[in-house]
Design a protein around this motif. Structure first.
Motif, PDB file in Angstrom:
ATOM      1  N   PRO A  59       0.824  -1.213   0.000  1.00  0.00           N
ATOM      2  CA  PRO A  59       0.000   0.000   0.000  1.00  0.00           C
ATOM      3  C   PRO A  59       0.859   1.265   0.000  1.00  0.00           C
ATOM      4  CG  PRO A  59      -0.081  -1.096   2.143  1.00  0.00           C
ATOM      5  CD  PRO A  59       0.625  -2.024   1.214  1.00  0.00           C
ATOM      6  N   ALA A  60       0.419   2.251  -0.776  1.00  0.00           N
ATOM      7  CA  ALA A  60       1.154   3.517  -0.863  1.00  0.00           C
ATOM      8  C   ALA A  60       0.907   4.360   0.375  1.00  0.00           C
ATOM      9  CB  ALA A  60       0.726   4.270  -2.122  1.00  0.00           C
ATOM     10  N   ASN A  61       1.914   5.141   0.758  1.00  0.00           N
ATOM     11  CA  ASN A  61       1.809   6.093   1.876  1.00  0.00           C
ATOM     12  C   ASN A  61       1.385   5.423   3.181  1.00  0.00           C
ATOM     13  OD1 ASN A  61       2.399   8.237   0.032  1.00  0.00           O
ATOM     14  ND2 ASN A  61       0.239   8.262  -0.583  1.00  0.00           N
ATOM     15  N   TYR A  62       1.844   4.214   3.378  1.00  0.00           N
ATOM     16  CA  TYR A  62       1.506   3.485   4.610  1.00  0.00           C
ATOM     17  C   TYR A  62       2.272   4.095   5.787  1.00  0.00           C
ATOM     18  CZ  TYR A  62       0.354  -0.488   7.613  1.00  0.00           C
ATOM     19  OH  TYR A  62      -0.126  -1.295   8.627  1.00  0.00           O
ATOM     20  N   GLU A  63       1.579   4.319   6.889  1.00  0.00           N
ATOM     21  CA  GLU A  63       2.211   4.885   8.084  1.00  0.00           C
ATOM     22  C   GLU A  63       2.658   3.750   9.000  1.00  0.00           C
ATOM     23  OE1 GLU A  63      -0.136   7.790  10.060  1.00  0.00           O
ATOM     24  OE2 GLU A  63      -0.459   9.013   8.258  1.00  0.00           O
ATOM     25  N   TYR A  64       3.956   3.532   9.032  1.00  0.00           N
ATOM     26  CA  TYR A  64       4.511   2.440   9.825  1.00  0.00           C
ATOM     27  C   TYR A  64       4.702   2.875  11.275  1.00  0.00           C
ATOM     28  CZ  TYR A  64       5.620   0.395   5.267  1.00  0.00           C
ATOM     29  OH  TYR A  64       5.532  -0.116   4.008  1.00  0.00           O
ATOM     30  N   PRO A  65       4.582   1.935  12.203  1.00  0.00           N
ATOM     31  CA  PRO A  65       4.899   2.257  13.602  1.00  0.00           C
ATOM     32  C   PRO A  65       6.402   2.481  13.769  1.00  0.00           C
ATOM     33  CG  PRO A  65       4.501  -0.092  13.348  1.00  0.00           C
ATOM     34  CD  PRO A  65       4.158   0.535  12.029  1.00  0.00           C
ATOM     35  N   ASP A  66       6.766   3.107  14.841  1.00  0.00           N
ATOM     36  CA  ASP A  66       8.190   3.333  15.099  1.00  0.00           C
ATOM     37  C   ASP A  66       8.907   1.990  15.250  1.00  0.00           C
ATOM     38  OD1 ASP A  66       7.816   6.066  15.070  1.00  0.00           O
ATOM     39  OD2 ASP A  66       7.495   6.188  17.234  1.00  0.00           O
ATOM     40  N   PRO A  67      10.024   1.815  14.557  1.00  0.00           N
ATOM     41  CA  PRO A  67      10.755   0.539  14.681  1.00  0.00           C
ATOM     42  C   PRO A  67      11.449   0.425  16.031  1.00  0.00           C
ATOM     43  CG  PRO A  67      12.024   2.086  13.372  1.00  0.00           C
ATOM     44  CD  PRO A  67      10.714   2.765  13.655  1.00  0.00           C
ATOM     45  N   LEU A  68      11.786  -0.790  16.369  1.00  0.00           N
ATOM     46  CA  LEU A  68      12.615  -1.005  17.554  1.00  0.00           C
ATOM     47  C   LEU A  68      13.992  -0.394  17.321  1.00  0.00           C
ATOM     48  CD1 LEU A  68      11.716  -4.749  18.273  1.00  0.00           C
ATOM     49  CD2 LEU A  68      10.889  -2.731  19.500  1.00  0.00           C
ATOM     50  N   PRO A  69      14.698  -0.031  18.385  1.00  0.00           N
ATOM     51  CA  PRO A  69      16.041   0.561  18.215  1.00  0.00           C
ATOM     52  C   PRO A  69      16.971  -0.385  17.461  1.00  0.00           C
ATOM     53  CG  PRO A  69      15.265   0.798  20.485  1.00  0.00           C
ATOM     54  CD  PRO A  69      14.299  -0.113  19.803  1.00  0.00           C
ATOM     55  N   ASP A  70      17.888   0.209  16.702  1.00  0.00           N
ATOM     56  CA  ASP A  70      18.877  -0.606  16.003  1.00  0.00           C
ATOM     57  C   ASP A  70      19.717  -1.388  17.007  1.00  0.00           C
ATOM     58  OD1 ASP A  70      18.094   0.117  13.503  1.00  0.00           O
ATOM     59  OD2 ASP A  70      19.597   1.684  13.234  1.00  0.00           O
ATOM     60  N   PRO A  71      20.166  -2.572  16.629  1.00  0.00           N
ATOM     61  CA  PRO A  71      20.904  -3.418  17.573  1.00  0.00           C
ATOM     62  C   PRO A  71      22.280  -2.841  17.886  1.00  0.00           C
ATOM     63  CG  PRO A  71      21.033  -4.327  15.366  1.00  0.00           C
ATOM     64  CD  PRO A  71      20.091  -3.169  15.281  1.00  0.00           C
ATOM     65  N   PRO A  72      22.836  -3.214  19.030  1.00  0.00           N
ATOM     66  CA  PRO A  72      24.230  -2.827  19.310  1.00  0.00           C
ATOM     67  C   PRO A  72      25.176  -3.571  18.383  1.00  0.00           C
ATOM     68  CG  PRO A  72      23.417  -4.348  20.981  1.00  0.00           C
ATOM     69  CD  PRO A  72      22.249  -4.004  20.116  1.00  0.00           C
ATOM     70  N   GLN A  73      26.427  -3.140  18.375  1.00  0.00           N
ATOM     71  CA  GLN A  73      27.408  -3.782  17.503  1.00  0.00           C
ATOM     72  C   GLN A  73      27.560  -5.266  17.851  1.00  0.00           C
ATOM     73  OE1 GLN A  73      31.064  -1.452  17.806  1.00  0.00           O
ATOM     74  NE2 GLN A  73      30.578  -0.491  15.843  1.00  0.00           N
ATOM     75  N   ILE A  74      27.817  -6.036  16.811  1.00  0.00           N
ATOM     76  CA  ILE A  74      28.020  -7.479  16.994  1.00  0.00           C
ATOM     77  C   ILE A  74      29.202  -7.709  17.928  1.00  0.00           C
ATOM     78  CG2 ILE A  74      28.638  -9.628  15.835  1.00  0.00           C
ATOM     79  CD1 ILE A  74      27.204  -8.581  13.366  1.00  0.00           C
ATOM     80  N   ARG A  75      29.006  -8.597  18.884  1.00  0.00           N
ATOM     81  CA  ARG A  75      30.056  -8.908  19.853  1.00  0.00           C
ATOM     82  C   ARG A  75      30.845 -10.148  19.408  1.00  0.00           C
ATOM     83  NH1 ARG A  75      27.613 -10.994  23.589  1.00  0.00           N
ATOM     84  NH2 ARG A  75      25.453 -10.818  22.854  1.00  0.00           N
ATOM     85  N   LYS A  76      32.044 -10.239  19.907  1.00  0.00           N
ATOM     86  CA  LYS A  76      32.896 -11.377  19.567  1.00  0.00           C
ATOM     87  C   LYS A  76      32.263 -12.690  20.022  1.00  0.00           C
ATOM     88  CE  LYS A  76      37.660 -13.099  19.871  1.00  0.00           C
ATOM     89  NZ  LYS A  76      37.246 -14.491  20.228  1.00  0.00           N
ATOM     90  N   ALA A  77      31.572 -12.659  21.157  1.00  0.00           N
ATOM     91  CA  ALA A  77      30.935 -13.877  21.659  1.00  0.00           C
ATOM     92  C   ALA A  77      29.875 -14.378  20.676  1.00  0.00           C
ATOM     93  CB  ALA A  77      30.309 -13.621  23.023  1.00  0.00           C
ATOM     94  N   GLN A  78      29.137 -13.460  20.041  1.00  0.00           N
ATOM     95  CA  GLN A  78      28.146 -13.859  19.041  1.00  0.00           C
ATOM     96  C   GLN A  78      28.822 -14.518  17.844  1.00  0.00           C
ATOM     97  OE1 GLN A  78      26.324  -9.735  19.025  1.00  0.00           O
ATOM     98  NE2 GLN A  78      24.472 -10.946  18.678  1.00  0.00           N
ATOM     99  N   LEU A  79      29.899 -13.905  17.388  1.00  0.00           N
ATOM    100  CA  LEU A  79      30.639 -14.459  16.247  1.00  0.00           C
ATOM    101  C   LEU A  79      31.166 -15.851  16.568  1.00  0.00           C
ATOM    102  CD1 LEU A  79      32.092 -14.226  13.493  1.00  0.00           C
ATOM    103  CD2 LEU A  79      33.948 -13.053  14.694  1.00  0.00           C
ATOM    104  N   ASP A  80      31.825 -15.992  17.721  1.00  0.00           N
ATOM    105  CA  ASP A  80      32.390 -17.289  18.104  1.00  0.00           C
ATOM    106  C   ASP A  80      31.313 -18.370  18.193  1.00  0.00           C
ATOM    107  OD1 ASP A  80      34.782 -15.988  18.224  1.00  0.00           O
ATOM    108  OD2 ASP A  80      34.917 -15.930  20.414  1.00  0.00           O
ATOM    109  N   ALA A  81      30.165 -18.005  18.773  1.00  0.00           N
ATOM    110  CA  ALA A  81      29.093 -18.993  18.955  1.00  0.00           C
ATOM    111  C   ALA A  81      28.583 -19.498  17.612  1.00  0.00           C
ATOM    112  CB  ALA A  81      27.949 -18.375  19.762  1.00  0.00           C
ATOM    113  N   GLN A  82      28.375 -18.604  16.646  1.00  0.00           N
ATOM    114  CA  GLN A  82      27.845 -19.023  15.349  1.00  0.00           C
ATOM    115  C   GLN A  82      28.865 -19.840  14.559  1.00  0.00           C
ATOM    116  OE1 GLN A  82      24.838 -18.937  14.500  1.00  0.00           O
ATOM    117  NE2 GLN A  82      24.098 -17.611  16.145  1.00  0.00           N
ATOM    118  N   VAL A  83      30.124 -19.471  14.633  1.00  0.00           N
ATOM    119  CA  VAL A  83      31.152 -20.235  13.921  1.00  0.00           C
ATOM    120  C   VAL A  83      31.245 -21.647  14.492  1.00  0.00           C
ATOM    121  CG1 VAL A  83      33.634 -20.423  13.474  1.00  0.00           C
ATOM    122  CG2 VAL A  83      32.480 -18.225  13.196  1.00  0.00           C
ATOM    123  N   ASN A  84      31.178 -21.780  15.801  1.00  0.00           N
ATOM    124  CA  ASN A  84      31.290 -23.093  16.430  1.00  0.00           C
ATOM    125  C   ASN A  84      30.077 -23.977  16.149  1.00  0.00           C
ATOM    126  OD1 ASN A  84      33.842 -22.638  17.598  1.00  0.00           O
ATOM    127  ND2 ASN A  84      32.926 -21.569  19.344  1.00  0.00           N
TER     128      ASN A  84
END
Length: 423
Positions: A65-90
């Motif tokens: 739909p054109a001109n749709y009024e969206y609700p305010d988004p949630l805040p952008d996430p904080p920077q990716i942490r090393k623990a997140q990277l390590d967990a996904q690689v493992n």
């Protein structure tokens, strides 16, 4: 023996005996446009057929739909942490097939101490700048047989498996995990949507369906369940509509931008037998095989589960793309009318289908009428007959009635005695 071992053994017992190798693509039979069929033997011609099947074109008209009024988004996430990277690689399967970058998962795992700082900078920049590395948009699509099909001379008896770049998979897995966390934390999805989210399992979906049916029986009512089959669910998902749904459900703007970049400008090569096709541009669909695909599709079709309007007599549940509408009432005339209404009303199932480029395959959709109640034959008060079951029609097509249906791998029967499942 673990539960996983039991299911693995079951898989080997059910599949036909073979030599353990990769079966080749047989001669395909396709419609010739004149009411007949023609044979396809050449690998290039097979690739064209599979490309049309796996990667359908973008619909001509946008349904956002054109001109749709969206609700305010949630805040952008904080920077990716090393623990997140390590967990996904493992969590990566060490020796899983690699994509076009030819980097095996085991390489990333063994060299993580040397690579983690570089990967963190790359991943953080990708999200903060709203960009995407172009070679990550290229992947290989392997054509495999769907297990248990009676005839492998039809294109639909095959499925695509996407082999993505290893580094890209790690990033999308981190994003997928964070979006799933936000969805649960802020209740962005209907609670009746199972699958693709942590803590929502197949068992939960089956228990909920049984709960709906038995809840009707306790009130001396009956229940009718319409099991819907969406044709080509993931490949037919429209990117613009997906982004619209993400914004409507308050997904952070950084992740909406990331998904847009991820799904724009993709191209793949089909691979089967000893053949590799030319590069194919993909303008549509959610890529199956990507760690993000499950949660993205759950957000894409969540509106379908919000169709029921009468909280007492209408319900729904879904497990990713396996959706069921449930209607309860005093008899099957009432429940059939309710199912019909849920599909045809404004903002109903058919409208969702049109807006989301997701056609219901009526030949595979079925209705099951669930009751343990019988009624007296009006001509003989001593004998018993089943309740009348009126036919259900959607868009002029008859929906097949069944007495049991395999839903999420479980044989659900109309009387919930589970004899078919036990067998």
């Amino acid at each position: 023996m673990t539960a996983t071992d039991i299911w693995t053994a079951n898989k080997y017992l059910k599949e036909p005996v073979g030599d353990g190798g990769s079966p080749r693509i047989l001669t395909l039979w396709v419609k010739d446009g004149q009411g007949g069929e023609r044979q396809v033997n050449d690998s290039k011609d097979k690739a064209v057929i599979f490309a049309k099947l796996f990667f359908p074109p973008l619909p001509a008209d946008s349904t956002v739909p054109a001109n749709y009024e969206y609700p305010d988004p949630l805040p952008d996430p904080p920077q990716i942490r090393k623990a997140q990277l390590d967990a996904q690689v493992n969590r990566l399967s060490p020796y899983k097939a690699y994509g076009p970058d030819e980097i095996a998962n085991i390489v990333i795992q063994k060299c993580l101490d040397l690579l983690s700082d570089y990967l963190l900078y790359i991943f953080r920049a990708t999200l903060s700048l709203g960009i995407y590395y172009d070679p990550w948009r290229e992947f290989t699509t392997v054509v495999l047989r769907k297990p248990g099909k009676p005839n492998y001379e039809t294109p639909k008896a095959h499925r695509p498996i996407a082999l993505l770049s290893t580094v890209a998979k790690v990033l999308t897995a981190i994003v997928a995990e964070d979006i799933s966390r936000l969805v649960e934390q802020h209740q962005l999805l209907p609670p009746i949507h199972f699958g693709g989210c942590p803590g929502r399992t197949t068992t939960d979906a089956i228990h909920y369906l049984v709960h709906c049916i038995k809840g009707a029986w306790q009130k001396n009512n009956v229940a009718s369940i319409l099991f819907l089959d969406v044709e080509g669910a993931f490949p037919n998902a429209v990117t613009d509509r997906l982004l619209h749904n993400l914004r409507r459900r308050r997904i952070p703007a950084a992740y909406v931008t990331f998904v847009k970049q991820l799904l724009t400008g993709r191209h793949t090569k089909l691979k089967f037998d000893d053949f590799v096709s030319e590069s194919i541009n993909i303008l549509n669909g959610i890529g199956q095989g990507d760690p993000l695909s499950m949660i993205l599709y759950v957000l894409y079709n969540a509106d379908l589960l919000e169709i029921p309007g009468d909280e007492e007599h209408e319900n729904a549940l879904g497990y990713v793309d396996d959706v069921a509408l449930v209607a309860t009432g005093k008899d099957f005339n009432e429940t059939t009318q309710r199912l019909q209404h849920m599909m045809t009303k404004e903002d109903g199932g058919l409208q969702w289908s049109r807006e989301h480029n997701s056609r219901f395959e009526t030949s595979k959709s079925v209705v099951m009428h669930a009751t343990r109640r019988t009624q007296a034959d009006p001509e003989d008060g001593n004998s018993r007959i089943s309740l009348d079951r009126p036919p259900l029609h959607i868009e002029g097509r008859h929906i097949q009635e069944v007495t049991n249906f395999k839903y999420l791998g479980v044989q659900v029967d109309a009387q919930l005695n589970w004899k078919e499942q036990a067998q």
